[in-house]
Design an enzyme around this catalytic site. Structure first.
Site, short mmCIF file in Angstrom:
data_model
loop_
_atom_site.label_atom_id
_atom_site.label_comp_id
_atom_site.label_asym_id
_atom_site.label_seq_id
_atom_site.Cartn_x
_atom_site.Cartn_y
_atom_site.Cartn_z
N GLU A 103 -6.56 -7.80 -0.63
CA GLU A 103 -6.99 -7.85 0.77
C GLU A 103 -8.49 -7.62 0.81
OE1 GLU A 103 -4.94 -5.16 3.40
OE2 GLU A 103 -2.97 -6.07 3.01
N GLU A 126 0.84 -1.20 0.00
CA GLU A 126 0.00 0.00 0.00
C GLU A 126 0.88 1.25 0.00
OE1 GLU A 126 -2.60 -0.51 3.40
OE2 GLU A 126 -4.01 -1.70 2.23
#
Ligand SMILES: *[C@@H]1O[C@H](CO)[C@@H](O)[C@H](O)[C@H]1NC(C)=O
Ligand SMILES: *[C@@H]1O[C@H](CO)[C@@H](O)[C@H](O)[C@H]1NC(C)=O
Ligand SMILES: *[C@@H]1O[C@H](CO)[C@@H](O)[C@H](O)[C@H]1NC(C)=O
Ligand SMILES: *[C@@H]1O[C@H](CO)[C@@H](O)[C@H](O)[C@H]1NC(C)=O
Ligand SMILES: *[C@@H]1O[C@H](CO)[C@@H](O)[C@H](O)[C@H]1NC(C)=O
Length: 633
Positions: free
Chosen positions: A263, A183
């Site tokens: 995710e 991320e």
């Protein structure tokens, strides 16, 4: 725009199979047909996250078999750098840190691996997996092309990635894809030179053909800063997102190739003081079915959460510092103790509609046992135990030093000075710059006076006479793991002010509590300590000890410290983590059965930081309690 609109049609979402010729072992991306290719055949993964660092090695196989039986064909695994290189240049890949053994067990179980070696991983793990020794350079810009940071990463990857290489699918192992950073687009730096450097390292050590990818949150800004040419861009999102919209975002950055949610959140984490997070199983199943029916590849985060043992929990710092609880149950399909839940059954029923799942029964939950109450007795307060806890003795400094300056990165450290004058009235002890990271327990001549807490309690009153000893025990509650505040130094970062005086001339004691306990203390010299529980329990940081007599069973159990306030607990030398029932929501700590002896006494050590209950005992129960909030403290 017209081209973009075209790309959003249902056709390009699906993984279409062409006339493919099967070859040798290979794993790649088929941009033409929007899918992964495994051995030249279209492949869709249905994966779940599991962190070996949060599960005792003894249980790795048990959890992996349950994931396999749930219908998964892959797992997703983070490698926490600080777990393997706790001291710069000293690497540990043995015991609970034996990554290759874990990969081997997964391979034996028939599970492919999506590996996420960071170097930054977030994961609600201490400092997002970065080693705290990086902070010895005061102005280091983590996760950037900062030369010292990049050098440390290069050294680490030169050790880690050669171990990984034989486990790549093409080399006969089970690793199909490897994530670069994590991320990264959520981080302020947005430094493409850093990402390019990582790409070079991965290519150098893993070869040109390995499928490398990035994962980012579902906004344009995140996708822009987090993605890089040559790294396949994927997204992450949970049950509250519109699936079509979320994959459209991925399509903006990867107009062709497989849809991937790296995710998909089956649950969520808890911080101390939160309500226990729960995500509805029906909602998870519905959104999972929607994604799978689009041909998307999905990793469920988490499938098995596990535990933040010791000091490994992370923290967030948005409006204020919030530390993650010891449990990483995550409301995941397998519970913290590895038990199948209703959510697992619901997910398995969804997966069944999309692929053949293994036949045969799901392995049962591990047995649990309620060993009952154990009485504890006082060992002594921290101030009186420094010979044992701080064998090297103090460092003297006019002004406070941080944990990082002292090179003690985790746990607790004691700062000692004397009162500069008589204080007949309660006088404010102030942390003017909010420099207590994260919680400080203040005693004068061994008598507890109050506490300071980062962002929350910046003043406490103390009194005493000139020359009295002031002890400030500072707790590191876990470094920030997300956002721009990951340079999270610990200890006293700025002066403490007493009335109008700046406190100076400190003796700073590094504390090796875990070393002492691993060496057998306090039970090894227990004859020194009081035989019976005290009637009037002490306030402030005090050690207690007790013994759970063996009964022939080494089953999983849950430790409840009812009416204790806040502290840390060890069993047979293993640090189980923090407890804080006064703030909640977590009320019990998971004790894996293999830590217990069936024949020898089981030694319990408790460091209570604020105040023990009148009846100093703990309770071993056969069920977990993660959701009670017994009022805020
Ligand atoms: C390496 O880690 C294992 C597992 O935590 C531990 O038992 C062992 O003592 C460590 N080795 C060293 C040399 O620190
Ligand atoms: C992984 O498992 C497969 C199938 O059991 C086996 O053939 C292969 O040798 C294993 N790979 C490694 C690296 O152990
Ligand atoms: C998701 O967004 C699409 C438009 O992209 C819309 O057609 C659809 O109804 C939305 N789905 C849900 C469940 O809101
Ligand atoms: C701390 O321990 C010392 C040594 O046993 C004792 O003299 C002192 O009174 C203790 N302090 C408190 C507050 O119990
Ligand atoms: C400190 O003491 C003063 C007066 O003695 C009182 O007004 C104040 O509320 C106290 N502050 C704290 C934080 O206890």
């Amino acid at each position: 725009m017209a081209a973009a609109v075209l790309l959003f049609t249902a056709v390009t979402f699906a993984c279409l199979t062409g006339n493919l010729v099967s070859g040798g072992r290979s794993f790649s991306i088929d941009y033409k047909h929007n899918c992964f290719l495994k051995d030249a055949k279209p492949f869709q993964y249905i994966s779940g996250s599991i962190h070996y660092s949060r599960i005792p090695r003894y249980y790795w196989k048990d959890r992996l078999v349950k994931m396999y039986m749930a219908g998964l064909n892959a797992i997703q695994v983070y490698v926490p750098w600080n777990f393997h290189e706790a001291v710069q240049g000293v690497f540990n890949f043995t015991g609970d840190r034996d990554l290759e053994h874990f990969l081997d067990l997964a391979n034996q179980t028939g599970l492919l691996v999506i590996l996420r070696p960071g170097p930054y991983i977030c994961a609600e793990w201490e400092m997002g997996g970065l080693p705290a020794w990086l902070l010895q350079k005061p102005n280091i810009i983590l996760r950037s092309a900062d030369t010292d940071y990049v050098q440390a990463v290069s050294n680490w990857f030169a050790v880690l990635l050669p171990k990984i290489k034989p486990w790549l699918y093409v080399n006969g192992g089970n690793i199909i894809t490897v994530q670069v950073e994590n991320e990264y687009g959520s981080y302020f730096a947005c430094d493409y030179n850093y990402m390019r450097h990582l790409r070079t390292l991965f290519r150098l050590f893993l070869g040109e053909d390995t499928v490398l990818f990035t994962t980012d949150g579902n906004t344009d800004r995140e996708m822009t800063c987090g993605s890089l040419e040559g790294l396949y861009a994927t997204v992450d999102f949970g049950t509250n997102n519109n699936v079509t919209e979320a994959f459209k975002r991925q399509r903006r950055f990867e107009p062709r190739g497989p849809l991937v949610n790296s995710e998909f959140y089956t649950g969520w984490l808890d911080h101390w003081g939160d309500q226990h997070a729960v995500v509805d199983a029906q909602k998870v199943s519905r959104v999972l079915a929607e994604m799978l029916s689009m041909g998307a590849n999905v990793n469920m985060y988490m499938f098995e959460g596990g535990t933040n043992f010791g000091y490994w929990n992370g923290a967030d710092h948005d409006t204020r510092f919030r530390s993650v609880v010891t449990s990483y149950d995550y409301d995941a399909p397998l519970s913290e103790a590895g038990d199948p839940t209703e959510k697992l059954v619901a997910i398995r029923d969804v997966i069944k509609q999309f692929r053949d799942i293994p036949s045969g029964p799901m392995p049962p939950p591990t047995p649990k046992f309620a060993y009952g109450f154990v009485n504890l007795k006082k060992v002594g307060n921290v101030s009186s135990l420094l010979n044992t806890l701080s064998p090297l003795g103090p460092v003297e400094s006019q002004y406070p030093l941080t944990f990082e300056e002292m090179k003690q990165y985790y746990g607790y450290m004691l700062y000692r000075t004397t009162l500069p004058r008589d204080l007949s009235q309660p006088t404010p002890l102030i942390s003017p710059l909010n420099g207590v990271h994260d919680r400080a327990y203040v005693s004068v001549n061994g008598v507890f006076q109050g506490l300071l807490e980062r962002d929350t309690a910046l003043v406490t009153n103390i009194s005493g006479r000139q020359g009295d000893t002031v002890d400030v025990l500072v707790e590191n509650m876990g470094r920030v793991n997300f956002g721009s505040k990951i340079n999270d130094y610990k200890g006293l970062l700025s002066h403490l002010i007493l009335g109008k005086d700046v406190l100076t001339d400190w003796k700073i004691y590094p504390l090796d509590i875990d070393g002492a306990i691993a060496g057998g203390w306090p039970h090894s010299d227990s004859q020194k300590y009081f035989p019976a529980p005290e009637k009037e329990p002490s306030l402030g940081p005090v050690f207690y000890m007790g013994t759970l007599q063996p009964n022939g069973l080494a089953w999983d159990t849950f430790l409840r410290l009812n009416e204790w306030t806040k502290g840390q607990v060890w069993i047979n030398g293993v640090n189980l983590g923090r407890y804080w029932p006064a703030r909640g929501p977590q009320q019990t700590l998971y004790v894996p059965g293999p830590l217990l002896s069936t024949v020898l006494p089981n030694y319990i050590t408790v460091l209570e930081l604020e105040g023990a209950p009148a009846h100093q005992r703990v309770l071993f129960m056969d069920r977990h309690q993660l959701s009670a909030t017994a009022g805020k403290s």
